[in-house]
Design a protein around this motif. Structure first.
Motif, PDB file in Angstrom:
ATOM      1  N   UNK A 184      -0.660   1.392   8.011  1.00 24.60           N
ATOM      2  CA  UNK A 184      -1.354   2.674   7.891  1.00 24.60           C
ATOM      3  C   UNK A 184      -2.315   2.683   6.694  1.00 24.60           C
ATOM      4  N   UNK A 185      -2.141   1.749   5.783  1.00 26.43           N
ATOM      5  CA  UNK A 185      -2.924   1.729   4.545  1.00 26.43           C
ATOM      6  C   UNK A 185      -4.071   0.723   4.591  1.00 26.43           C
ATOM      7  N   UNK A 193      -1.445   1.219  -5.293  1.00 27.12           N
ATOM      8  CA  UNK A 193      -2.648   0.778  -4.593  1.00 27.12           C
ATOM      9  C   UNK A 193      -3.575   1.965  -4.361  1.00 27.12           C
ATOM     10  N   UNK A 194      -4.873   1.686  -4.334  1.00 30.91           N
ATOM     11  CA  UNK A 194      -5.879   2.731  -4.151  1.00 30.91           C
ATOM     12  C   UNK A 194      -6.912   2.275  -3.137  1.00 30.91           C
ATOM     13  N   UNK A 195      -7.590   3.223  -2.495  1.00 35.37           N
ATOM     14  CA  UNK A 195      -8.694   2.849  -1.614  1.00 35.37           C
ATOM     15  C   UNK A 195      -9.710   2.002  -2.385  1.00 35.37           C
ATOM     16  N   UNK A 196     -10.153   0.937  -1.764  1.00 38.04           N
ATOM     17  CA  UNK A 196     -11.081   0.040  -2.418  1.00 38.04           C
ATOM     18  C   UNK A 196     -10.443  -1.214  -2.977  1.00 38.04           C
ATOM     19  N   UNK A 209      -7.760  -2.320   1.445  1.00 35.43           N
ATOM     20  CA  UNK A 209      -6.925  -1.118   1.464  1.00 35.43           C
ATOM     21  C   UNK A 209      -7.804   0.124   1.609  1.00 35.43           C
ATOM     22  N   UNK A 210      -7.464   0.955   2.600  1.00 37.84           N
ATOM     23  CA  UNK A 210      -8.222   2.185   2.844  1.00 37.84           C
ATOM     24  C   UNK A 210      -7.507   3.441   2.397  1.00 37.84           C
ATOM     25  N   UNK A 211      -6.171   3.362   2.338  1.00 32.39           N
ATOM     26  CA  UNK A 211      -5.360   4.502   1.898  1.00 32.39           C
ATOM     27  C   UNK A 211      -4.369   3.998   0.874  1.00 32.39           C
ATOM     28  N   UNK A 212      -4.371   4.607  -0.298  1.00 35.63           N
ATOM     29  CA  UNK A 212      -3.538   4.130  -1.387  1.00 35.63           C
ATOM     30  C   UNK A 212      -2.096   4.600  -1.288  1.00 35.63           C
TER      31      UNK A 212
END
Length: 231
Positions: free
Chosen positions: A103-104, A193-196, A89-92
């Protein structure tokens, strides 16, 4: 900032073809997300998706072209392999719709959800949490992350695993009960969800035991191979 004990180093995974690293926050895993695997575990049908977590430091990070090492864990006589497509995931976000899920996504990787099956089964019988069967040290080998733009459409990709050169698991990502977008929708309704964050999306049929010395070779079409030796 001053810490009372030394801070643990951040956990990260290499990004294929670059010197960049993907910092890992959490590892979510989807249970029984291929129909044939659900059947071999004694279940049938398209049940609502369910999730469990592994600690980020359970990762065994394997660089491209290398063979990683996973020590055989304690307390078990029945260590199982589970090859999986991993989503990074790159965008939370929270309550992400399936239509917006792409998109995420930062990228994808090949991973192994290693399982102390005897301990997991015993905890199930007792109605207790089965973290001891899933979230142990070194239980989540992973290869490099391929950015989504480079990976392309994986919806029809093959997923496979060999042990000592003999095929154990072979299927297609299209056979996921809950596809990647649907999984993100359900997961983000329960957790923000969060980046990482990494999502291990489930394993196909063919899970079985491995022993010390075995060489596991797995892959997803378009993402390369993941090689791990049980030490």
């Amino acid at each position: 900032m001053s810490y009372v004990i030394p801070a643990a180093p951040p956990v990260s995974v290499p990004v294929l073809g670059t010197s960049d690293r993907f910092p890992v926050r959490r590892i979510y895993c989807v249970g029984r997300n291929y129909e044939e695997h659900a059947k071999e575990m004694g279940f049938t049908g398209r049940e609502p998706p369910f999730f469990f977590l592994k600690p980020a430091d359970a990762l065994v990070v394997v660089n491209a072209g290398e063979t990683g090492t996973m020590p055989y864990p304690s307390l078990t006589q029945n260590l199982h392999h589970e090859i999986e497509l991993v989503v990074a995931i790159g965008t939370g976000g929270r309550n992400i719709t399936a239509a917006d899920a792409h998109k995420h996504i930062y990228g994808y990787a090949v991973g192994l959800d290693m399982t102390r099956r005897d301990l997991q089964n015993e905890m199930k019988k007792q109605g207790r949490p089965w973290c001891i069967g899933k979230g142990f040290d070194h239980s989540a080998p992973i290869g490099p992350i391929t950015p989504a733009a480079q990976a392309g459409d994986l919806s029809q990709a093959a997923i496979w695993l060999k042990v000592n050169g003999q095929e154990r698991q072979s299927s297609q990502i299209s056979k996921l009960i809950w596809n990647i977008a649907e999984t993100i929708e359900h997961l983000s309704a329960a957790w923000e969800l969060s980046p990482g964050d990494l999502i291990y999306t489930g394993t196909p049929e063919g899970v079985a035991a491995v022993v010390k010395g075995d060489l596991l070779e797995g892959g997803v079409t378009g993402l390369g191979h993941l090689n791990v030796r049980i030490a």
